[in-house]
Design an enzyme around this catalytic site. Structure first.
Site, mmCIF file in Angstrom:
data_model
loop_
_atom_site.group_PDB
_atom_site.id
_atom_site.type_symbol
_atom_site.label_atom_id
_atom_site.label_comp_id
_atom_site.label_asym_id
_atom_site.label_seq_id
_atom_site.Cartn_x
_atom_site.Cartn_y
_atom_site.Cartn_z
ATOM 1 N N CYS A 37 0.744 -1.007 -0.231
ATOM 2 C CA CYS A 37 -0.183 0.067 0.372
ATOM 3 C C CYS A 37 0.792 1.186 0.353
ATOM 4 O O CYS A 37 -0.090 2.476 -0.267
ATOM 5 C CB CYS A 37 -0.967 0.260 1.229
ATOM 6 S SG CYS A 37 -0.188 -0.639 2.674
ATOM 7 N N CYS A 106 -1.916 -2.887 8.880
ATOM 8 C CA CYS A 106 -1.644 -1.910 9.518
ATOM 9 C C CYS A 106 -0.852 -2.652 10.766
ATOM 10 O O CYS A 106 -0.236 -1.318 11.717
ATOM 11 C CB CYS A 106 -2.896 -1.084 9.279
ATOM 12 S SG CYS A 106 -3.493 -1.116 7.801
#
Lengths: 127, 175
Positions: A37, A106
């Site tokens: 990402c 994350c």
């Protein structure tokens, strides 16, 4: 996909955003990135002579979950010893923020960041 | 022609990072002609379904090979090196630091005296870094050092993200 209230809270009011001088001997800096990402995260800790984390700062370029994960970690590690901070698990972060499975990485990034910051600090002290 | 073939075989191109763009568009046109639905209209459902499937595979192949990033990722996947999943990879902190500074610079563009010039400058930086990593990938891939080539791809991914950030900012500036 909807963000949880906890994520939105940290995203809208991120705690401890900022930068410490990474040249200071009592500062440890952790730099991590998530290629898929393109997220980049910097997490810094200021450590007392007794090995307790007195302050923590972060800066994250990434999605809401990445920002919230790093923001939460800076809150949590204040007052922790280095060993306690290094043992922080991403599962706890994910649980606290109610992250959906696709956003678990994350929280892994935030765990990697605090581990890297602790390692950087220890490396500096060993010199 | 067979969808069990990899994209390069399917398109009749050599399996390499260097892409002959003209050959790619020529082969694409030929295949599109062959696969045109009109040619299958009179055939049974099974054949018509196949033509749709092959066309989808062709589009996928072209899109993947056209971009220097996804072409690199695909080449590595053929060598068993996965750069798609979000595995945690240790990247050089200096590189990450530089990426962070670049993102900060993008953020600052809004307040720059001359945002247009700042955007142009950032695009030039993106182009330069892309070039550097493409050359690096080519070298490592040709040496069959796939794990090192995978690290280069990981770095390339950050540059593409940086580019998307600059594009998003540009949209905002001209809104």
């Amino acid at each position: 996909m909807a963000y949880s209230d906890q994520v939105i809270d940290h995203y809208e009011n991120p705690r401890n955003v900022g930068k410490m001088n990474d040249k200071d001997s009592n500062v440890g800096t952790g730099m991590v990135g998530a290629p898929a990402c393109g997220d980049v995260m910097r997490l810094q800790i200021q450590v007392s002579d007794e090995g307790v984390i007195e302050d923590a700062k972060f800066k994250t370029y990434g999605c809401g979950s990445a920002i919230a994960s790093s923001s939460l970690v800076t809150e949590w590690v204040k007052g922790m010893t280095l060993d306690e901070a290094a043992e922080l698990k991403n599962t706890k972060i994910a649980e606290e923020l109610a992250l959906p499975p696709v956003k678990i990485h994350c929280s892994v990034l935030a765990e990697d960041a605090i581990k890297a910051a602790v390692a950087d600090y220890k490396e500096k002290q060993a010199k | 022609m067979d969808i069990k073939q990899n994209y390069f075989e399917f398109l009749g191109l050599p399996e390499s990072y260097q892409l002959d763009k003209q050959a790619l568009s020529e082969r694409t046109r030929e295949l599109q002609k062959t696969l045109h639905p009109d040619k299958f209209a009179h055939l049974a459902d099974h054949e018509r379904r196949l033509s749709v499937q092959y066309t989808a595979y062709l589009n996928e192949a072209v899109a993947t090979l056209k971009s220097p990033l996804t072409r690199a990722q695909y080449l590595l996947s053929l060598k068993g090196e996965d750069t798609y999943s979000e595995s945690s990879v240790q990247l050089d902190p200096m590189f990450l630091m530089q990426q962070m500074e670049l993102r900060e610079a993008v953020e600052d563009i809004t307040d720059a005296d001359d945002p247009d010039a700042a955007v142009e400058e950032m695009y030039a930086e993106v182009a330069e870094q892309k070039q550097v990593f493409q050359v690096e990938f080519q070298t490592l891939y040709d040496q069959a050092d796939y794990p090192a080539a995978a690290i280069t791809v990981r770095k390339m991914q950050f540059i593409y993200k940086l580019e998307r950030d600059v594009e998003a900012l540009e949209d905002k500036l001209y809104d």
